[in-house]
Scaffold this motif. Structure first.
Motif, short mmCIF file in Angstrom:
data_model
loop_
_atom_site.label_atom_id
_atom_site.label_comp_id
_atom_site.label_asym_id
_atom_site.label_seq_id
_atom_site.Cartn_x
_atom_site.Cartn_y
_atom_site.Cartn_z
N VAL A 1 0.85 -1.20 0.00
CA VAL A 1 0.00 0.00 0.00
C VAL A 1 0.88 1.25 0.00
CG1 VAL A 1 -1.66 1.35 1.35
CG2 VAL A 1 -1.96 -1.12 1.09
N LYS A 2 1.93 1.21 0.81
CA LYS A 2 2.85 2.36 0.88
C LYS A 2 3.45 2.63 -0.49
CE LYS A 2 6.65 3.86 3.88
NZ LYS A 2 7.88 3.16 4.22
N ARG A 3 3.86 1.55 -1.17
CA ARG A 3 4.47 1.71 -2.49
C ARG A 3 3.45 2.26 -3.48
NH1 ARG A 3 6.99 -3.32 -4.87
NH2 ARG A 3 7.99 -1.83 -6.24
N ARG A 4 2.23 1.84 -3.36
CA ARG A 4 1.18 2.34 -4.26
C ARG A 4 0.94 3.82 -4.03
NH1 ARG A 4 -0.78 4.24 -7.88
NH2 ARG A 4 -2.93 4.07 -8.64
N LEU A 5 0.82 4.22 -2.78
CA LEU A 5 0.54 5.62 -2.47
C LEU A 5 1.71 6.51 -2.87
CD1 LEU A 5 -1.29 5.22 0.97
CD2 LEU A 5 -2.31 5.88 -1.22
N ALA A 6 2.92 5.93 -2.85
CA ALA A 6 4.10 6.71 -3.24
C ALA A 6 4.32 6.67 -4.75
CB ALA A 6 5.33 6.15 -2.54
N GLY A 7 3.46 5.96 -5.48
CA GLY A 7 3.59 5.91 -6.93
C GLY A 7 4.61 4.90 -7.43
N THR B 1 2.01 1.02 -10.16
CA THR B 1 0.85 1.56 -10.86
C THR B 1 -0.38 0.81 -10.40
OG1 THR B 1 0.94 -0.06 -12.65
CG2 THR B 1 2.25 1.96 -12.91
N GLU B 2 -1.56 1.32 -10.77
CA GLU B 2 -2.79 0.65 -10.38
C GLU B 2 -2.86 -0.75 -10.99
OE1 GLU B 2 -4.60 1.68 -8.06
OE2 GLU B 2 -6.24 0.24 -8.18
N ASP B 3 -2.38 -0.90 -12.22
CA ASP B 3 -2.38 -2.21 -12.87
C ASP B 3 -1.53 -3.22 -12.11
OD1 ASP B 3 -2.64 -1.43 -16.41
OD2 ASP B 3 -4.11 -2.14 -14.94
N GLN B 4 -0.41 -2.76 -11.58
CA GLN B 4 0.47 -3.66 -10.84
C GLN B 4 -0.07 -3.92 -9.44
OE1 GLN B 4 3.93 -1.21 -11.13
NE2 GLN B 4 4.80 -2.38 -12.81
N PHE B 5 -0.72 -2.90 -8.89
CA PHE B 5 -1.20 -3.00 -7.50
C PHE B 5 -2.49 -3.80 -7.41
CE2 PHE B 5 -1.58 -2.00 -3.18
CZ PHE B 5 -2.81 -1.43 -2.90
N GLN C 1 -3.27 13.19 -15.81
CA GLN C 1 -2.11 13.65 -15.06
C GLN C 1 -2.31 13.40 -13.57
OE1 GLN C 1 -1.21 17.75 -16.11
NE2 GLN C 1 -1.53 17.21 -18.27
N ALA C 2 -3.53 13.57 -13.13
CA ALA C 2 -3.81 13.34 -11.71
C ALA C 2 -3.62 11.86 -11.36
CB ALA C 2 -5.23 13.78 -11.38
N VAL C 3 -3.90 10.99 -12.31
CA VAL C 3 -3.65 9.56 -12.10
C VAL C 3 -2.16 9.33 -11.92
CG1 VAL C 3 -3.69 7.28 -13.19
CG2 VAL C 3 -5.70 8.76 -13.34
N ILE D 1 -7.98 7.47 -9.33
CA ILE D 1 -7.94 6.29 -10.20
C ILE D 1 -9.17 6.30 -11.10
CG2 ILE D 1 -7.31 3.84 -10.11
CD1 ILE D 1 -7.85 3.89 -7.17
N ASP D 2 -9.02 5.69 -12.29
CA ASP D 2 -10.14 5.43 -13.20
C ASP D 2 -10.99 6.66 -13.52
OD1 ASP D 2 -10.86 2.12 -11.83
OD2 ASP D 2 -9.33 2.83 -13.25
N PRO D 3 -10.42 7.78 -13.91
CA PRO D 3 -11.28 8.91 -14.27
C PRO D 3 -12.01 8.62 -15.57
CG PRO D 3 -8.98 9.37 -14.82
CD PRO D 3 -9.00 8.04 -14.13
#
Lengths: 554, 121, 164
Positions: free
Chosen positions: A23-29, A32-36, B49-51, B57-59
């Motif tokens: 979660v920390k890694r996700r919030l820090a970018g 990506t959402e696809d990986q997370f 860009q916000a993503v 997520i998912d805009p």
């Protein structure tokens, strides 16, 4: 019930720490959402319409009062003060924040609860009979084997990226309350000709877009081979299951495509090579787990049927509840009590944090501190002294948990639907509320008898609509919500899939349609026939005619 | 057809709408509503860009109606996302008191009798 | 590409010709199943290490007999969701006795390292990673308890409980 030892406790703590890092890694970018996404799904965290939803396992539907209090704590601390029990004996929280999810997972882990693999393309929560260990008709307690499978399946390195989700259910009774026939693997305990208890193994059952009843892949399996045989089934599925189309990726598709005989051949070939390997379950392990499921310290009591009957004659309300929600226990002097989460007008399966705490207290005082979750989205107190029934009833009633409708028309199975779920096409809960309000006369419901209604807000069938006596499927027709009815489904040992009744109905017409179906049943039924029996005898035509009019029945 | 951007906030999953100055607001009435497709695509670019900045997520673009300054999506799914579940779990009168299941002396029994009498009238 | 082996980033001593028109004349080389079937004898005659790269729909059962002749087998993960190679890896290690380098190639996420190591991969081609060694260390230290026996020899909880 099972208690974590040092290994189990360490495992879930390590998993909770891993999840926190992810979660920390996700919030820090860093992810990506696809990986997370697959990572959070394997920890039961969905992104739904309004927020993240956390699905927490209740392994084979068994909870301690302490764990129920932890559910209440999570509901209060991380959610909006309530939770929802599901058709797979899990609990769902609808309003979780991603940044708080690791804390919720940690709090759950400290009470021996996890959300591991409650989602994802892996083996999900192993479900079972809510009366396990107490039912009069039981051969053996299925939960021992559920626990064995649970540990086996957690973070299995080979099977964490299956073509699709994988659901296993186990019943220890010939009266199947666990719906094993509509699971990817269904296990039915029974005796072979030598009188030994083992498993009939069913494979390829499932609901959703293409429902199937499971087929027998093996008539009798010795318990020591439970894991080796399941591994063989999983391995063949992992290697050959379709990966080109998400809607054709379940094991039921490939089993029906190649035929059960061919699938069995492949599994048996694999099984021959592994059955005496490391995964064969030693007697000591079965004995070790069995010890956790030793019966509680029952007192030596007599059945007090006549006394209860006398009370029931003078107190009609108590009689209705006894008739509705109390069933026989295998130990004399005890009874199994359903705690109904189906008060008419309420959200089926939902319960507030305060009521969770109250149920935990009731479990401590009346039922050895244990609670069960049923796939019908009710709770169960399995070990109540018959002498305590009346007092328990009064306390349940004060909590609105005593609606005497188990297995009746207002005991509706209902998915969260479009009010919460990102997958839904239509809302399901308002339909359940409308129907339960229209059918709130308990005497009428008890006269009508066993009659289940299952509602799903989309084809994923989390509401098990295919196997309801009446199934209701929400569909989206040109931007409007319509509801398609099916009749004649059943999830017990005579499992069947419902037949489509006719074109979808608008929401306002559904309760009326149910009323017409009920009236048609009453018109045609013979003495002692439940709806499902009458339906199987007379067929769908009378019901079609009644709901859609005689002209459209052909 | 008027459009706006809806998304889920990454950190808590809450529904947000793209508002002026690249802010994100939970109130749909504060969101930026545009009328032509070119502007809509611009909004989508800002959203993407916000993503990348890990805000949302998912805009997606959704169609809305605006009446008296009040914005309402045209699809029921987005209405539910904007305004919350249509089922109320907290209201007392959602539940239906049922006749004949209350223990003697329980106050709710009186309530049930009252409701039932009303229903018959 | 970063080839992670033994916790370190190492140079790749093989040339991957599996997608190429022609196979290099000499040296350690990785070929596709088609190339292997076509040029088997010639490849064996070279006397240099041979690697075989399998697609995710090519089960190791197809090459079971050739396993002793191979120094390396590379299994593809076309998408990280495609988990067939986890089964292939176990079969290669546990059933066909493969002792050479078992390499994971394709969409290999660091979050999956733990599973890959447990099923028998000992080399991982990690494409996008700022610090693969650190990520590797994290991945393998996530868990100290395992429930399922694989060929990695780590004792399972069941074995530890009964001192087997």
């Amino acid at each position: 019930m099972y208690r974590y030892d040092e290994f189990d406790a360490k495992f879930v703590a390590e998993r909770a720490a891993q999840f926190r890092r992810q979660v920390k890694r996700r919030l820090a970018g860093e992810l990506t959402e696809d990986q997370f996404r697959p990572l959070r799904l394997m920890n039961g965290l969905y992104l739904q319409l309004h927020a993240y939803m956390l699905r927490v396992n209740v392994p084979y539907g068994t909870l301690s009062s302490k764990q129920m209090r932890t559910f209440a704590h999570v509901a209060r601390t991380y959610d909006k003060g309530f939770g929802h029990f599901t058709t797979r004996q899990n609990i769902q929280y609808n309003w979780i924040k991603l940044e708080e999810a690791p804390d919720a997972v940690k709090d759950l882990a400290s009470s021996e609860i996890t959300s591991i693999q409650s989602s994802g393309n892996c083996v999900r929560n192993i479900t079972s009979d809510q009366y396990a260990g107490c039912a009069k008709d039981e051969l053996a307690d299925p939960r021992i084997y559920c626990e064995l499978l649970r540990q086996y399946s957690f973070l299995h390195p080979e099977f964490s990226y299956l073509p699709r989700k994988f659901k296993i259910a186990v019943t220890g009774s010939p009266n199947d309350r666990a719906a094993v026939a509509v699971h990817d693997i269904g296990l039915r305990m029974h005796k072979n000709e030598q009188g030994e208890i083992g498993f009939e193994v069913l494979v390829g059952g499932g609901l959703g877009r293409t429902p199937y009843i499971g087929q027998t892949i093996r008539k009798w399996l010795h318990p020591s081979h439970l894991l080796t045989y399941v591994e063989a089934i999983l391995r063949v599925y992992n290697m050959l299951g379709r990966r080109d189309n998400i809607h054709k990726a379940r094991i039921k598709i490939i089993v029906n495509q190649m035929g059960i005989d061919k699938y069995r051949e492949l599994v048996d070939k694999e099984f021959e090579l592994t059955k005496n390997g490391q995964l064969k379950v030693p007697d000591e392990e079965i004995a070790r787990i069995k010890a956790y499921f030793a019966p509680p310290k029952y007192e030596t009591l007599k059945d007090i049927g006549p006394e209860l009957d006398a009370r029931r004659k003078t107190d009609r309300a108590f009689d209705r509840w006894m008739r509705g929600n109390v069933v026989e226990h295998k130990v004399p002097g005890y009874a199994i009590v359903t705690v109904s989460l189906k008060a008419p007008g309420r959200v089926p399966g939902d319960i507030t944090a305060d009521k969770m705490d109250a149920v935990a207290d009731l479990a401590d005082r009346y039922s050895f501190g244990e609670i069960r979750v049923s796939h019908r989205q009710n709770l169960v107190l399995t070990d109540v002294k018959q002498g305590d029934l009346e007092q328990l009833w009064r306390e349940l009633f004060a909590l609105e948990l005593a609606t005497p409708n188990l297995g009746l028309l207002s005991d509706i199975i209902c998915c969260p639907g479009l009010d919460y779920c990102a997958l839904a096409n239509a809302r399901a809960i308002p339909i359940a509320q409308d129907i339960s309000r229209a059918f709130s006369d308990i005497d009428e419901l008890q006269r009508i008898g066993n009659f289940t209604i299952n509602i799903s807000g989309c084809m994923n069938a989390c509401g098990h609509h295919h196997v309801g006596h009446i199934g209701i499927l929400g569909v989206d027709k040109r931007g409007e919500e319509f509801f398609q009815l099916t009749l004649g489904g059943s999830s017990d040992q005579n499992a069947s899939l419902g037949d489509r009744l006719g074109p979808g109905l608008p929401q306002a017409e559904v309760p009326g349609a149910i009323r017409k179906i009920v009236d048609t049943y009453l018109e045609h039924s013979e003495p002692g026939e439940r709806f499902i029996d009458t339906y199987r005898r007379v067929g769908i035509e009378p019901f079609k005619a009644s709901v859609y009019g005689a002209e459209t029945a052909h | 057809m008027p459009q706006m951007i809806i998304a889920n906030r990454l950190v808590d999953g809450r529904v947000v709408f793209l508002a002026p100055e690249e802010r994100w607001d939970t109130a749909i009435d504060h969101g930026s509503v545009v009328d032509d497709d070119a502007e809509a695509q611009q909004l989508l670019e800002v959203a993407k860009q916000a993503v990348a900045r890990c805000l949302v997520i998912d805009p997606i673009l959704i169609q809305v109606k605006v009446e008296n300054g009040k914005v309402r999506p045209t699809e029921i799914r987005e209405v539910i996302r904007a305004f919350g579940p249509t089922v109320r779990t907290d209201m007392e009168d959602v539940a239906v008191p049922i006749v004949g299941i209350a223990p003697e002396g329980d106050r709710r029994a009186e309530g049930a009798a009252r409701v039932n009498r009303n229903a018959k009238e | 590409m970063s080839l992670l082996k033994g916790g370190k980033v190492v140079a790749d001593t093989f040339v991957d010709a599996s997608a190429a028109e022609a196979i290099p004349e000499a040296g350690a080389v990785i070929v596709s199943l088609e190339q292997w079937q076509k040029h088997r004898d010639a490849l064996l005659a070279r006397g240099t290490p041979i690697g075989l790269r399998l697609h995710s729909d090519q089960s190791p059962e197809l090459i079971a007999d050739d396993v002793p002749k191979l120094a390396l087998i590379a299994l593809e993960f076309p998408k990280f969701r495609d988990g067939r190679a986890y089964s292939y890896a176990r079969l290669l290690r546990e059933r066909y006795g493969f002792k050479g380098e078992l390499r994971a190639v394709g969409d290999v996420l660091l979050e999956q390292l733990f599973f890959m190591l447990r099923v028998g991969f000992d080399a991982l081609d990690v494409q996008q990673s700022p610090d693969p060694v650190a990520a590797f260390q994290t991945a393998i230290s996530d868990f100290s308890v395992w429930y399922q026996p694989t060929a990695d020899g780590r004792p399972t909880a069941m074995q530890l409980r009964h001192h087997r």
